[in-house]
Design a protein around this motif. Sequence first.
Motif, PDB file in Angstrom:
ATOM      1  N   ALA A  32       0.834  -1.203   0.000  1.00  0.00           N
ATOM      2  CA  ALA A  32       0.000   0.000   0.000  1.00  0.00           C
ATOM      3  C   ALA A  32       0.868   1.252   0.000  1.00  0.00           C
ATOM      4  CB  ALA A  32      -0.930  -0.015   1.209  1.00  0.00           C
ATOM      5  N   LEU A  33       1.963   1.231   0.745  1.00  0.00           N
ATOM      6  CA  LEU A  33       2.869   2.378   0.774  1.00  0.00           C
ATOM      7  C   LEU A  33       3.516   2.594  -0.592  1.00  0.00           C
ATOM      8  CD1 LEU A  33       4.515   1.784   4.253  1.00  0.00           C
ATOM      9  CD2 LEU A  33       3.216   3.821   3.580  1.00  0.00           C
ATOM     10  N   ALA A  34       3.907   1.511  -1.247  1.00  0.00           N
ATOM     11  CA  ALA A  34       4.513   1.634  -2.572  1.00  0.00           C
ATOM     12  C   ALA A  34       3.536   2.265  -3.555  1.00  0.00           C
ATOM     13  CB  ALA A  34       4.974   0.267  -3.065  1.00  0.00           C
ATOM     14  N   ARG A  35       2.262   1.853  -3.484  1.00  0.00           N
ATOM     15  CA  ARG A  35       1.251   2.446  -4.367  1.00  0.00           C
ATOM     16  C   ARG A  35       1.068   3.930  -4.066  1.00  0.00           C
ATOM     17  NH1 ARG A  35      -1.420  -2.501  -3.325  1.00  0.00           N
ATOM     18  NH2 ARG A  35      -2.716  -1.495  -1.724  1.00  0.00           N
ATOM     19  N   ARG A  36       1.013   4.287  -2.797  1.00  0.00           N
ATOM     20  CA  ARG A  36       0.811   5.693  -2.426  1.00  0.00           C
ATOM     21  C   ARG A  36       1.986   6.562  -2.856  1.00  0.00           C
ATOM     22  NH1 ARG A  36      -2.626   6.705   3.019  1.00  0.00           N
ATOM     23  NH2 ARG A  36      -4.113   4.997   2.787  1.00  0.00           N
ATOM     24  N   LEU A  37       3.197   6.030  -2.735  1.00  0.00           N
ATOM     25  CA  LEU A  37       4.378   6.813  -3.070  1.00  0.00           C
ATOM     26  C   LEU A  37       4.726   6.746  -4.559  1.00  0.00           C
ATOM     27  CD1 LEU A  37       4.603   6.721   0.053  1.00  0.00           C
ATOM     28  CD2 LEU A  37       7.078   6.476  -0.253  1.00  0.00           C
ATOM     29  N   GLY A  38       4.144   5.782  -5.262  1.00  0.00           N
ATOM     30  CA  GLY A  38       4.443   5.628  -6.674  1.00  0.00           C
ATOM     31  C   GLY A  38       5.859   5.154  -6.924  1.00  0.00           C
ATOM     32  N   CYS A  39       6.348   4.247  -6.073  1.00  0.00           N
ATOM     33  CA  CYS A  39       7.703   3.728  -6.236  1.00  0.00           C
ATOM     34  C   CYS A  39       7.682   2.211  -6.089  1.00  0.00           C
ATOM     35  CB  CYS A  39       8.659   4.364  -5.227  1.00  0.00           C
ATOM     36  SG  CYS A  39       8.266   4.008  -3.507  1.00  0.00           S
ATOM     37  N   SER A  40       8.828   1.596  -6.254  1.00  0.00           N
ATOM     38  CA  SER A  40       8.894   0.138  -6.217  1.00  0.00           C
ATOM     39  C   SER A  40       8.780  -0.380  -4.784  1.00  0.00           C
ATOM     40  CB  SER A  40      10.208  -0.337  -6.825  1.00  0.00           C
ATOM     41  OG  SER A  40      11.296   0.017  -5.992  1.00  0.00           O
ATOM     42  N   LEU A  41       8.359  -1.634  -4.678  1.00  0.00           N
ATOM     43  CA  LEU A  41       8.249  -2.282  -3.367  1.00  0.00           C
ATOM     44  C   LEU A  41       9.626  -2.423  -2.722  1.00  0.00           C
ATOM     45  CD1 LEU A  41       6.286  -3.595  -1.373  1.00  0.00           C
ATOM     46  CD2 LEU A  41       6.631  -5.761  -2.591  1.00  0.00           C
ATOM     47  N   SER A  42      10.652  -2.681  -3.542  1.00  0.00           N
ATOM     48  CA  SER A  42      12.002  -2.830  -2.989  1.00  0.00           C
ATOM     49  C   SER A  42      12.490  -1.523  -2.365  1.00  0.00           C
ATOM     50  CB  SER A  42      12.973  -3.293  -4.081  1.00  0.00           C
ATOM     51  OG  SER A  42      13.052  -2.348  -5.126  1.00  0.00           O
ATOM     52  N   THR A  43      12.130  -0.396  -2.979  1.00  0.00           N
ATOM     53  CA  THR A  43      12.504   0.912  -2.413  1.00  0.00           C
ATOM     54  C   THR A  43      11.841   1.123  -1.067  1.00  0.00           C
ATOM     55  OG1 THR A  43      12.851   1.919  -4.591  1.00  0.00           O
ATOM     56  CG2 THR A  43      12.386   3.402  -2.754  1.00  0.00           C
ATOM     57  N   VAL A  44      10.576   0.768  -0.976  1.00  0.00           N
ATOM     58  CA  VAL A  44       9.850   0.926   0.278  1.00  0.00           C
ATOM     59  C   VAL A  44      10.480   0.061   1.366  1.00  0.00           C
ATOM     60  CG1 VAL A  44       7.650   0.470   1.450  1.00  0.00           C
ATOM     61  CG2 VAL A  44       7.679   1.635  -0.765  1.00  0.00           C
ATOM     62  N   TYR A  45      10.765  -1.176   1.058  1.00  0.00           N
ATOM     63  CA  TYR A  45      11.387  -2.061   2.063  1.00  0.00           C
ATOM     64  C   TYR A  45      12.765  -1.533   2.479  1.00  0.00           C
ATOM     65  CZ  TYR A  45       7.960  -5.836   2.015  1.00  0.00           C
ATOM     66  OH  TYR A  45       6.821  -6.591   2.176  1.00  0.00           O
ATOM     67  N   HIS A  46      13.492  -0.982   1.526  1.00  0.00           N
ATOM     68  CA  HIS A  46      14.823  -0.428   1.821  1.00  0.00           C
ATOM     69  C   HIS A  46      14.719   0.703   2.857  1.00  0.00           C
ATOM     70  CE1 HIS A  46      18.933   0.923   1.170  1.00  0.00           C
ATOM     71  NE2 HIS A  46      18.473   2.143   0.948  1.00  0.00           N
ATOM     72  N   LEU A  47      13.661   1.499   2.778  1.00  0.00           N
ATOM     73  CA  LEU A  47      13.489   2.623   3.699  1.00  0.00           C
ATOM     74  C   LEU A  47      12.802   2.204   4.996  1.00  0.00           C
ATOM     75  CD1 LEU A  47      12.383   5.284   1.079  1.00  0.00           C
ATOM     76  CD2 LEU A  47      14.595   5.129   2.210  1.00  0.00           C
ATOM     77  N   LEU A  48      11.936   1.212   4.930  1.00  0.00           N
ATOM     78  CA  LEU A  48      11.251   0.748   6.136  1.00  0.00           C
ATOM     79  C   LEU A  48      12.227   0.161   7.148  1.00  0.00           C
ATOM     80  CD1 LEU A  48       8.057  -0.925   4.634  1.00  0.00           C
ATOM     81  CD2 LEU A  48       8.121   1.102   6.102  1.00  0.00           C
ATOM     82  N   GLY A  49      13.331  -0.417   6.653  1.00  0.00           N
ATOM     83  CA  GLY A  49      14.302  -1.025   7.560  1.00  0.00           C
ATOM     84  C   GLY A  49      14.842  -0.053   8.599  1.00  0.00           C
ATOM     85  N   PRO A  50      15.494   1.043   8.187  1.00  0.00           N
ATOM     86  CA  PRO A  50      16.027   1.984   9.182  1.00  0.00           C
ATOM     87  C   PRO A  50      14.942   2.714   9.962  1.00  0.00           C
ATOM     88  CG  PRO A  50      16.407   2.782   6.942  1.00  0.00           C
ATOM     89  CD  PRO A  50      15.952   1.374   6.823  1.00  0.00           C
ATOM     90  N   LEU A  51      13.796   2.992   9.334  1.00  0.00           N
ATOM     91  CA  LEU A  51      12.713   3.660  10.067  1.00  0.00           C
ATOM     92  C   LEU A  51      12.198   2.784  11.208  1.00  0.00           C
ATOM     93  CD1 LEU A  51      10.688   5.227   7.110  1.00  0.00           C
ATOM     94  CD2 LEU A  51      12.044   6.457   8.820  1.00  0.00           C
ATOM     95  N   THR A  52      12.139   1.485  10.959  1.00  0.00           N
ATOM     96  CA  THR A  52      11.703   0.550  11.999  1.00  0.00           C
ATOM     97  C   THR A  52      12.799   0.353  13.040  1.00  0.00           C
ATOM     98  OG1 THR A  52      10.300  -0.585  10.376  1.00  0.00           O
ATOM     99  CG2 THR A  52      10.771  -1.748  12.420  1.00  0.00           C
ATOM    100  N   ALA A  53      14.031   0.218  12.595  1.00  0.00           N
ATOM    101  CA  ALA A  53      15.142  -0.001  13.517  1.00  0.00           C
ATOM    102  C   ALA A  53      15.308   1.163  14.484  1.00  0.00           C
ATOM    103  CB  ALA A  53      16.431  -0.222  12.732  1.00  0.00           C
ATOM    104  N   ARG A  54      15.050   2.386  14.013  1.00  0.00           N
ATOM    105  CA  ARG A  54      15.197   3.572  14.863  1.00  0.00           C
ATOM    106  C   ARG A  54      13.941   3.860  15.694  1.00  0.00           C
ATOM    107  NH1 ARG A  54      19.316   7.251  13.735  1.00  0.00           N
ATOM    108  NH2 ARG A  54      20.755   6.555  12.102  1.00  0.00           N
ATOM    109  N   GLY A  55      12.903   3.072  15.531  1.00  0.00           N
ATOM    110  CA  GLY A  55      11.710   3.235  16.349  1.00  0.00           C
ATOM    111  C   GLY A  55      10.712   4.247  15.845  1.00  0.00           C
ATOM    112  N   HIS A  56      10.906   4.775  14.638  1.00  0.00           N
ATOM    113  CA  HIS A  56       9.935   5.715  14.085  1.00  0.00           C
ATOM    114  C   HIS A  56       8.684   4.983  13.585  1.00  0.00           C
ATOM    115  CE1 HIS A  56      12.662   9.078  14.441  1.00  0.00           C
ATOM    116  NE2 HIS A  56      13.602   8.373  13.835  1.00  0.00           N
ATOM    117  N   LEU A  57       8.857   3.717  13.216  1.00  0.00           N
ATOM    118  CA  LEU A  57       7.750   2.870  12.805  1.00  0.00           C
ATOM    119  C   LEU A  57       7.854   1.539  13.534  1.00  0.00           C
ATOM    120  CD1 LEU A  57       7.720   3.349   8.913  1.00  0.00           C
ATOM    121  CD2 LEU A  57       6.240   4.495  10.586  1.00  0.00           C
ATOM    122  N   VAL A  58       6.730   0.839  13.644  1.00  0.00           N
ATOM    123  CA  VAL A  58       6.729  -0.539  14.130  1.00  0.00           C
ATOM    124  C   VAL A  58       5.960  -1.385  13.123  1.00  0.00           C
ATOM    125  CG1 VAL A  58       6.924   0.015  16.582  1.00  0.00           C
ATOM    126  CG2 VAL A  58       4.655  -0.102  15.529  1.00  0.00           C
TER     127      VAL A  58
END
Length: 250
Positions: A32-58
């Motif tokens: 759903a995030l990839a669709r909203r941002l208009g980018c690839s799923l791999s790009t979204v996963y690449h960014l979700l990693g550090p955002l989750t690791a730093r506690g900004h997302l769960v």
Amino acid sequence: MRSPASGPQSVDRALEILDAVADAPGPLGAKALARRLGCSLSTVYHLLGPLTARGHLVRTGDGYAPGPRVAVLHRSFQRHLGLGPHLAELLPRLRRATGAEAYVTAYRDGRIVMLDSTVPVTDSEHPFVPGPETRAHATAHGKVLLAALPRAARRRYLAEYGMARFTDRTITGAERFEAEVERVRGRGYAVSVGEADPAYTCLAAALPEQGADGVVHALSLSLPTADFRRRHGELRAALVRTARHLPPAG
């Protein structure tokens, strides 16, 4: 309207993910995030990693949601804008005394933001919630904060954010708004009767100077307009009395 500044694409994408998750009614999956941002799923996963690791997302079973670091940032933001115990503790007392929802809002460096309120976090339909305020010309708290500025600064603010029409009562002309500012200064408080939301009226008063870094605060109440017409004198007196006797932050 103020438009977001562009930066490195990966930074912009990460911030877009945070904004999308924050604005969603529930967790969002990576697809759903990839669709909203208009980018690839791999790009979204690449960014979700550090955002989750730093506690900004769960990551939950239903997707990604705001993480615990968000609460830390929010508290820090409130602190930097002068929301000390003297203000935070005042809101529930004012809510109990008046039966109306209470708020504290701040202006600094060309931005107006609602710092805190007594509105339950589960009430997603309420028209006034903490966060950036872009309807200042149509709200009582916005009016008293803009009334505290020099005319040139006020004009710059209104030119940047605009004066959108939200209801048939909204003031959308600069000269008419200047006349409203003069009324606010003369009375010592502001009223918005259905200007930002047709069903609600809000009242606000500026607070004593809270600091030396250009922050101005407003205390406000909101309630259904039908209730306001019946109780406006009582509510106005309680609000102005509280605002005038609140000691500056020490």
